[in-house]
Design a protein around this motif. Sequence first.
Motif, PDB file in Angstrom:
ATOM      1  N   ARG A  14       0.861  -1.181   0.000  1.00  0.00           N
ATOM      2  CA  ARG A  14       0.000   0.000   0.000  1.00  0.00           C
ATOM      3  C   ARG A  14       0.901   1.236   0.000  1.00  0.00           C
ATOM      4  O   ARG A  14       1.907   1.282   0.703  1.00  0.00           O
ATOM      5  N   ASP A  17      -0.475   7.227   0.134  1.00  0.00           N
ATOM      6  CA  ASP A  17      -1.824   7.779  -0.038  1.00  0.00           C
ATOM      7  C   ASP A  17      -2.903   6.695   0.034  1.00  0.00           C
ATOM      8  O   ASP A  17      -4.013   6.883  -0.450  1.00  0.00           O
ATOM      9  N   SER A  18      -2.573   5.568   0.641  1.00  0.00           N
ATOM     10  CA  SER A  18      -3.487   4.447   0.912  1.00  0.00           C
ATOM     11  C   SER A  18      -3.964   3.692  -0.323  1.00  0.00           C
ATOM     12  O   SER A  18      -4.932   2.943  -0.256  1.00  0.00           O
ATOM     13  N   SER A  60       3.702  -1.090   3.908  1.00  0.00           N
ATOM     14  CA  SER A  60       3.344   0.301   3.629  1.00  0.00           C
ATOM     15  C   SER A  60       4.576   1.052   3.144  1.00  0.00           C
ATOM     16  O   SER A  60       5.654   0.932   3.731  1.00  0.00           O
TER      17      SER A  60
END
Length: 71
Positions: A14, A17-18, A60
Amino acid sequence: MDWYKIISNRTPVRTKDSARFGYVAGQYGDSLVVIEGKIVSHEYVIPKDKVEKYDGRELSLKIRHDEINSD
């Protein structure tokens, strides 16, 4: 981080910015190879220093989706 586990589990990625951004497929030196897309896929090489965290399920990144270039 346990890179072997992250790679062998095809861990989802991910961006900052998600946005969902494929999965970790391998490593190349100090970078990770990330595959995005199912029918038409793109391969990206992401430096490991762009990884923010791994929560045991998802990796992430410190960068936004629009900051990533395919080569």
